[in-house]
Design an enzyme around this catalytic site. Structure first.
Site, mmCIF file in Angstrom:
data_model
loop_
_atom_site.group_PDB
_atom_site.id
_atom_site.type_symbol
_atom_site.label_atom_id
_atom_site.label_comp_id
_atom_site.label_asym_id
_atom_site.label_seq_id
_atom_site.Cartn_x
_atom_site.Cartn_y
_atom_site.Cartn_z
ATOM 1 N N ARG A 74 0.793 -1.138 -0.145
ATOM 2 C CA ARG A 74 -0.166 0.097 0.148
ATOM 3 C C ARG A 74 0.866 1.354 -0.161
ATOM 4 O O ARG A 74 1.931 1.263 0.855
ATOM 5 C CB ARG A 74 -0.780 0.000 1.272
ATOM 6 C CG ARG A 74 -1.931 1.039 1.239
ATOM 7 C CD ARG A 74 -2.772 0.983 2.659
ATOM 8 N NE ARG A 74 -3.564 -0.231 2.583
ATOM 9 C CZ ARG A 74 -3.920 -0.683 3.635
ATOM 10 N NH1 ARG A 74 -3.582 -0.276 4.732
ATOM 11 N NH2 ARG A 74 -4.633 -1.801 3.717
ATOM 12 N N ARG A 143 -1.885 6.787 9.857
ATOM 13 C CA ARG A 143 -1.739 6.129 8.396
ATOM 14 C C ARG A 143 -1.901 7.252 7.345
ATOM 15 O O ARG A 143 -2.096 8.317 7.586
ATOM 16 C CB ARG A 143 -2.841 4.804 8.192
ATOM 17 C CG ARG A 143 -2.650 3.924 9.067
ATOM 18 C CD ARG A 143 -3.331 2.717 8.621
ATOM 19 N NE ARG A 143 -3.052 1.407 9.459
ATOM 20 C CZ ARG A 143 -3.503 0.179 9.510
ATOM 21 N NH1 ARG A 143 -4.476 -0.036 8.441
ATOM 22 N NH2 ARG A 143 -3.164 -0.710 10.040
ATOM 23 N N LYS A 210 -4.056 1.186 14.886
ATOM 24 C CA LYS A 210 -3.822 1.867 13.729
ATOM 25 C C LYS A 210 -4.553 3.350 14.098
ATOM 26 O O LYS A 210 -5.464 3.511 14.818
ATOM 27 C CB LYS A 210 -4.546 1.342 12.647
ATOM 28 C CG LYS A 210 -6.032 1.252 12.746
ATOM 29 C CD LYS A 210 -6.669 0.442 11.525
ATOM 30 C CE LYS A 210 -8.013 -0.010 11.799
ATOM 31 N NZ LYS A 210 -8.342 -0.834 10.807
ATOM 32 N N LYS A 212 -6.173 7.244 12.423
ATOM 33 C CA LYS A 212 -6.532 7.734 11.051
ATOM 34 C C LYS A 212 -6.774 9.169 11.312
ATOM 35 O O LYS A 212 -7.328 9.774 12.025
ATOM 36 C CB LYS A 212 -7.705 6.990 10.611
ATOM 37 C CG LYS A 212 -7.361 5.578 10.300
ATOM 38 C CD LYS A 212 -8.513 4.805 9.667
ATOM 39 C CE LYS A 212 -8.346 3.367 9.505
ATOM 40 N NZ LYS A 212 -9.361 2.633 8.963
ATOM 41 N N CYS A 432 -15.233 -3.951 -0.115
ATOM 42 C CA CYS A 432 -13.720 -4.203 0.206
ATOM 43 C C CYS A 432 -13.382 -5.443 -0.775
ATOM 44 O O CYS A 432 -14.034 -6.025 -1.308
ATOM 45 C CB CYS A 432 -13.583 -4.252 1.666
ATOM 46 S SG CYS A 432 -14.464 -6.058 2.227
ATOM 47 N N CYS A 438 -7.669 -11.293 1.585
ATOM 48 C CA CYS A 438 -7.678 -10.519 2.983
ATOM 49 C C CYS A 438 -7.583 -11.605 3.983
ATOM 50 O O CYS A 438 -8.639 -12.351 4.023
ATOM 51 C CB CYS A 438 -8.672 -9.570 2.965
ATOM 52 S SG CYS A 438 -8.691 -8.721 4.674
ATOM 53 N N CYS A 477 -16.180 -8.790 6.217
ATOM 54 C CA CYS A 477 -15.851 -8.865 7.934
ATOM 55 C C CYS A 477 -16.621 -7.657 8.433
ATOM 56 O O CYS A 477 -16.838 -6.633 7.587
ATOM 57 C CB CYS A 477 -14.285 -9.092 7.895
ATOM 58 S SG CYS A 477 -13.475 -7.687 8.363
ATOM 59 N N CYS A 481 -14.100 -1.609 6.402
ATOM 60 C CA CYS A 481 -13.073 -0.974 5.451
ATOM 61 C C CYS A 481 -13.712 0.074 4.437
ATOM 62 O O CYS A 481 -13.214 0.972 3.892
ATOM 63 C CB CYS A 481 -12.018 -1.848 4.788
ATOM 64 S SG CYS A 481 -10.928 -2.500 5.902
#
Length: 563
Positions: A74, A143, A210, A212, A432, A438, A477, A481
């Site tokens: 990414r 990120r 993470k 954001k 996603c 994934c 899931c 995302c």
């Protein structure tokens, strides 16, 4: 009471220990890059994420218990901005080292899929030669910094993009590990970060989870500012200069179906801060999460859970104690709107930009639709800039007026439909990647969604709703995302070929939806929401959206609920 020694270690998750022992994101990754194995060890893959790469397993290609290891890479692109040279370089890298597709993410980055370990270092070196870094695109760190994807329209967009660039450089990790492991010690990426062997902001263990950050404009919430850990809304003075920012904290989409203490959450309005002090405030908020975020249970480690536990008042007091001053009151804002920036728009410099809808964010050549070839042809010939959007579309910028017709013809030759040729159902949908690559996916998303959205589009036409800007989002899931929990309709993977349906969100990103039905088989999703659409079409108020309607009307009070 402070815990010491081994007792303290038991209060940390295993991943926290791996980070702490990684020597600022080196080991054991640094020792495994050059070996002959097809994959990295369990400890190394946790460090690998910080370098912008996930180790994956293509479940379609497994042979018995033997996994087929591949890697997703990414990029880190503040505001999704790329030069023509950068886009063409990444397009070529996708053909040479990946699966010949590019994936536009909902955080305005690109992903390469299908890279094998033997080619991983070379691929990352090639990406860096295009002056793009992957450092910090994944992992427990800030990120990709998001910003409005539009090039300058009225003098404000460019200023927000410039600030996003600067903030991204400031929040990059400082470790030398990335350059040592992948670039043989050479610093190729052209960012302004100072590379050192310490982390003044993050510390040796980095963040608990993470993190954001996104920057919005008043009215323009294309980045879903309330779903960010830190959302900033730029406010302007009479000279169209950034005067300061409204600060929003504690958003996040992820949850777990069987753990009620996990949930999606929209951020809280914290206050207003001047432009001169905003970086200091952002850093202090990150430091609070660094020092107090949950490092024992990763499912409770996002900052949204810290604010939920503390309450906003306690969080604000901690921030003031670190800063030595208070934020001003949150300033009034106009209502937010979702703008996809599709079609032709005029830039402030007199040139034009063209927004292209990319279904599910996948840039590829398949059958009559030769999107990847078309984009390469246009960018190469007309030297357009490229912006990746939060709704995983592509914007081509800086187009001369006399080139518009030629560009349209090029896309037409390659089977690429423009904005006015696509249904709203397709334009306002997102899915996603999910299976087969994934690691978190428990069911399908991207591969099955095109058929689902077309079946749904037929139903919308049947009820005269084809002009509705109905946002429909699917995930494999509950991690969220594609931001399904703020959509009009959310289909969230529950188990193999089964989903939870959520209804009543606001695509402008200011309201969460709610659970409607659980464990719905994939083949029944459209049938299950058809009665909702029918009832909405007959009982809505004038101009009322699907999400607003089902937020106002309790579905249990209607005849839709069967005995």
């Amino acid at each position: 009471m402070h815990l010491m020694g081994s007792q303290r270690k038991r209060t940390k998750s295993k991943i926290e220990v791996i980070k702490e022992n990684s020597e600022y994101l080196r080991g054991p990754l640094a020792h495994e890059v050059g070996n002959d194995a097809s994959h990295f060890s369990k400890d190394a893959i946790q460090v690998l994420k910080f370098h912008g790469t996930y180790q994956q397993d293509d479940r379609d290609l497994r042979e018995g218990r033997d996994r087929h290891y591949i890697f997703m890479i990414r990029g880190r692109l503040p505001g999704g901005k790329m030069t023509p040279h950068q886009y063409l370089a990444i397009d070529e890298i996708a053909d040479e080292y990946a699966d010949q597709t590019l994936r536009v993410t909902t955080r305005q980055a690109f992903q390469l899929h299908g890279v094998i370990k033997e080619k991983l270092k070379t691929t990352l070196q090639e990406i860096n030669r295009s002056l793009i870094t992957t450092l910090g695109a994944c992992g427990d760190i800030v990120r990709n910094v998001m910003a409005t994807p539009a090039p300058d329209i009225d003098g404000r967009q460019a200023k927000v993009q410039d600030f996003a660039d600067r903030l991204s450089d400031i929040l990059l990790p400082a470790t030398k590990a990335y350059h040592e492991v992948w670039l043989n010690g050479d610093k190729v990426f052209s960012g302004k970060e100072q590379v050192t062997n310490r982390e003044p902001l993050y510390g040796p263990s980095y963040l608990p989870r993470k993190f954001k950050v996104g920057i919005a404009l008043p009215k323009d919430n294309s980045i879903d500012v309330y779903t960010q850990d830190i959302g900033l809304v730029a406010l302007f003075d009479d000279d169209n200069e950034i005067e300061g920012f409204n600060v929003i904290v504690g958003g996040g989409m992820g949850m777990h179906h069987r753990k009620e203490h996990t949930f999606p959450r929209l951020g809280d309005d914290l206050g207003y801060i001047s432009r001169e002090k905003v970086v200091e405030v952002v850093k202090a908020i990150i430091e609070i999460q660094r020092d107090y975020g949950n490092r024992k249970n990763r499912k409770q480690a996002r900052m949204k859970y810290l604010i939920h536990e503390w309450g906003l008042d306690k969080f604000r007091k901690e921030l003031v104690a670190r800063l030595g001053y208070e934020l001003e009151a949150f300033r009034a804002l106009p209502d937010f709107e979702l703008d996809l920036y599709l079609g032709w728009h005029r830039q402030s410099n007199g040139k034009w930009f063209l927004g292209l809808s990319v279904e599910n964010g996948r840039i590829k050549d398949e059958g009559e639709l030769q999107l990847k070839t078309a984009l390469r042809t246009v960018v190469e010939r007309y030297e357009t800039g490229v912006r990746l959007t939060p709704n995983h579309n592509v914007i081509l910028t800086d187009i001369a007026a006399n080139d518009k017709a030629g560009i349209e013809k090029a896309f037409n030759r390659h089977g690429v439909l423009l904005d006015d040729e696509l249904s709203n159902a397709i334009k306002y949908s997102m899915a996603c990647p999910a299976l087969p690559t994934c690691g978190l996916a428990i069911t399908e998303s991207e591969r099955v969604f095109p058929d689902i959205i077309r079946d749904l589009d037929e139903v919308l036409h049947e009820f005269g709703l084809e002009d509705e800007k109905l946002s429909v989002r699917m995930t494999g899931c509950p991690n969220g995302c594609s931001r399904p929990y703020v959509a009009d309709l959310g289909f969230v993977g529950r188990s193999l070929d089964k989903y939870t349906i959520f209804i009543g969100g606001d695509p402008s990103g200011t309201r969460l939806n709610r659970k409607y039905k659980d464990l719905v088989a994939r083949e029944n999703l459209v049938d299950e929401v058809t009665p909702l659409l029918s009832y909405f079409s007959k009982n809505r108020e004038e101009g009322e959206s699907f999400g607003d309607f089902w937020n106002r009307v309790d579905v249990e009070d209607t005849e839709l609920i069967s005995a």
